[in-house]
Write a protein that holds these residues in place. Structure first.
Motif, PDB file in Angstrom:
ATOM      1  N   MET A   1       0.832  -1.175   0.000  1.00 11.32           N
ATOM      2  CA  MET A   1       0.000   0.000   0.000  1.00 11.32           C
ATOM      3  C   MET A   1       0.885   1.250   0.000  1.00 11.32           C
ATOM      4  N   ALA A   2       0.373   2.300  -0.589  1.00  7.96           N
ATOM      5  CA  ALA A   2       1.117   3.548  -0.701  1.00  7.96           C
ATOM      6  C   ALA A   2       1.070   4.328   0.611  1.00  7.96           C
ATOM      7  N   THR A   3       2.172   5.005   0.904  1.00  9.50           N
ATOM      8  CA  THR A   3       2.229   5.857   2.087  1.00  9.50           C
ATOM      9  C   THR A   3       2.536   7.283   1.670  1.00  9.50           C
ATOM     10  N   ASN A   4       2.221   8.227   2.565  1.00  5.70           N
ATOM     11  CA  ASN A   4       2.513   9.633   2.295  1.00  5.70           C
ATOM     12  C   ASN A   4       3.847  10.014   2.929  1.00  5.70           C
ATOM     13  N   SER A   5       4.162  11.311   2.913  1.00  4.71           N
ATOM     14  CA  SER A   5       5.453  11.780   3.423  1.00  4.71           C
ATOM     15  C   SER A   5       5.615  11.545   4.923  1.00  4.71           C
ATOM     16  N   ALA A   6       4.520  11.402   5.649  1.00  5.34           N
ATOM     17  CA  ALA A   6       4.575  11.132   7.090  1.00  5.34           C
ATOM     18  C   ALA A   6       4.570   9.628   7.364  1.00  5.34           C
ATOM     19  N   ASN A   7       4.791   8.817   6.317  1.00  2.83           N
ATOM     20  CA  ASN A   7       4.806   7.357   6.404  1.00  2.83           C
ATOM     21  C   ASN A   7       3.469   6.796   6.901  1.00  2.83           C
ATOM     22  N   GLN A   8       2.388   7.493   6.541  1.00  2.97           N
ATOM     23  CA  GLN A   8       1.042   7.029   6.851  1.00  2.97           C
ATOM     24  C   GLN A   8       0.418   6.505   5.564  1.00  2.97           C
ATOM     25  N   LEU A   9      -0.553   5.630   5.704  1.00  2.00           N
ATOM     26  CA  LEU A   9      -1.254   5.089   4.553  1.00  2.00           C
ATOM     27  C   LEU A   9      -1.893   6.225   3.755  1.00  2.00           C
TER      28      LEU A   9
ATOM     29  N   ALA B   1      -6.416   8.098  -0.231  1.00  2.00           N
ATOM     30  CA  ALA B   1      -6.967   8.320  -1.576  1.00  2.00           C
ATOM     31  C   ALA B   1      -6.368   7.338  -2.573  1.00  2.00           C
ATOM     32  N   GLU B   2      -5.057   7.172  -2.534  1.00  2.00           N
ATOM     33  CA  GLU B   2      -4.400   6.251  -3.464  1.00  2.00           C
ATOM     34  C   GLU B   2      -4.807   4.805  -3.187  1.00  2.00           C
TER      35      GLU B   2
ATOM     36  N   GLN C   1     -11.941  14.565   6.115  1.00  2.00           N
ATOM     37  CA  GLN C   1     -11.125  15.715   5.702  1.00  2.00           C
ATOM     38  C   GLN C   1     -10.676  15.595   4.252  1.00  2.00           C
ATOM     39  N   GLN C   2     -10.368  14.381   3.812  1.00  2.00           N
ATOM     40  CA  GLN C   2      -9.897  14.166   2.440  1.00  2.00           C
ATOM     41  C   GLN C   2     -11.057  13.988   1.458  1.00  2.00           C
ATOM     42  N   GLN C   3     -12.271  14.218   1.939  1.00  2.00           N
ATOM     43  CA  GLN C   3     -13.483  14.121   1.133  1.00  2.00           C
ATOM     44  C   GLN C   3     -13.605  12.761   0.439  1.00  2.00           C
ATOM     45  N   LEU C   4     -13.338  11.693   1.195  1.00  2.00           N
ATOM     46  CA  LEU C   4     -13.420  10.331   0.689  1.00  2.00           C
ATOM     47  C   LEU C   4     -14.665   9.616   1.205  1.00  2.00           C
ATOM     48  N   VAL C   5     -15.577  10.365   1.826  1.00  2.00           N
ATOM     49  CA  VAL C   5     -16.781   9.786   2.416  1.00  2.00           C
ATOM     50  C   VAL C   5     -18.001  10.215   1.613  1.00  2.00           C
TER      51      VAL C   5
ATOM     52  N   LEU D   1      -7.674   3.742  -1.955  1.00  2.00           N
ATOM     53  CA  LEU D   1      -9.023   3.537  -2.481  1.00  2.00           C
ATOM     54  C   LEU D   1      -9.024   3.468  -4.005  1.00  2.00           C
ATOM     55  N   GLN D   2      -8.194   4.286  -4.645  1.00  2.00           N
ATOM     56  CA  GLN D   2      -8.085   4.240  -6.108  1.00  2.00           C
ATOM     57  C   GLN D   2      -7.552   2.882  -6.570  1.00  2.00           C
ATOM     58  N   ARG D   3      -6.556   2.370  -5.862  1.00  2.00           N
ATOM     59  CA  ARG D   3      -5.983   1.077  -6.230  1.00  2.00           C
ATOM     60  C   ARG D   3      -6.983  -0.059  -6.017  1.00  2.00           C
ATOM     61  N   LEU D   4      -7.749   0.013  -4.942  1.00  2.00           N
ATOM     62  CA  LEU D   4      -8.776  -1.005  -4.708  1.00  2.00           C
ATOM     63  C   LEU D   4      -9.798  -0.998  -5.848  1.00  2.00           C
ATOM     64  N   ALA D   5     -10.167   0.196  -6.301  1.00  2.37           N
ATOM     65  CA  ALA D   5     -11.141   0.301  -7.397  1.00  2.37           C
ATOM     66  C   ALA D   5     -10.550  -0.224  -8.701  1.00  2.37           C
TER      67      ALA D   5
END
Length: 101
Positions: A1-9, A12-13, A41-45, A15-19
């Motif tokens: 799974m992709a992580t961001n600069s803070a090494n967190q999942l 958005a990416e 916050q990321q408007q993914l809901v 969910l895109q990969r799952l789709a």
């Protein structure tokens, strides 16, 4: 799974990969305050289903901190779709009315 600069999942990416890779177009997430706050916050809901226990918890305010809400003007309004009792709890289905980025 992709992580961001803070090494967190990277939600958005992920969910895109799952789709794209798994053809998963709907996902239910049972989450605590931190993950739920990040998704909103990321408007993914698209829809919230909230189960509200009729009791108060000392750490209940943590959900607001996870959303980054510090002032009343930051509040995210909800469009309530359905409310019903489930045993002694309240089930609320709502759609967040998010502000434009």
């Amino acid at each position: 799974m992709a992580t961001n600069s803070a090494n967190q999942l990277d939600l958005a990416e992920t969910l895109q990969r799952l789709a794209k890779e798994q053809q998963i177009n709907h996902i239910w997430v049972e989450a605590g305050a931190t993950l739920a706050g990040s998704l909103i916050q990321q408007q993914l809901v698209d829809e919230l289903i909230v189960y509200l226990a009729l009791s108060l918890w000392g750490r209940w305010a943590r959900a607001y901190r996870a959303l980054g809400l510090t002032k009343m003007q930051d509040v995210i309004e909800l469009d309530i779709q359905d409310i019903r009792l489930v045993g002694c709890d309240i089930r609320i289905v709502a759609i967040p009315k998010l502000k434009q980025k």
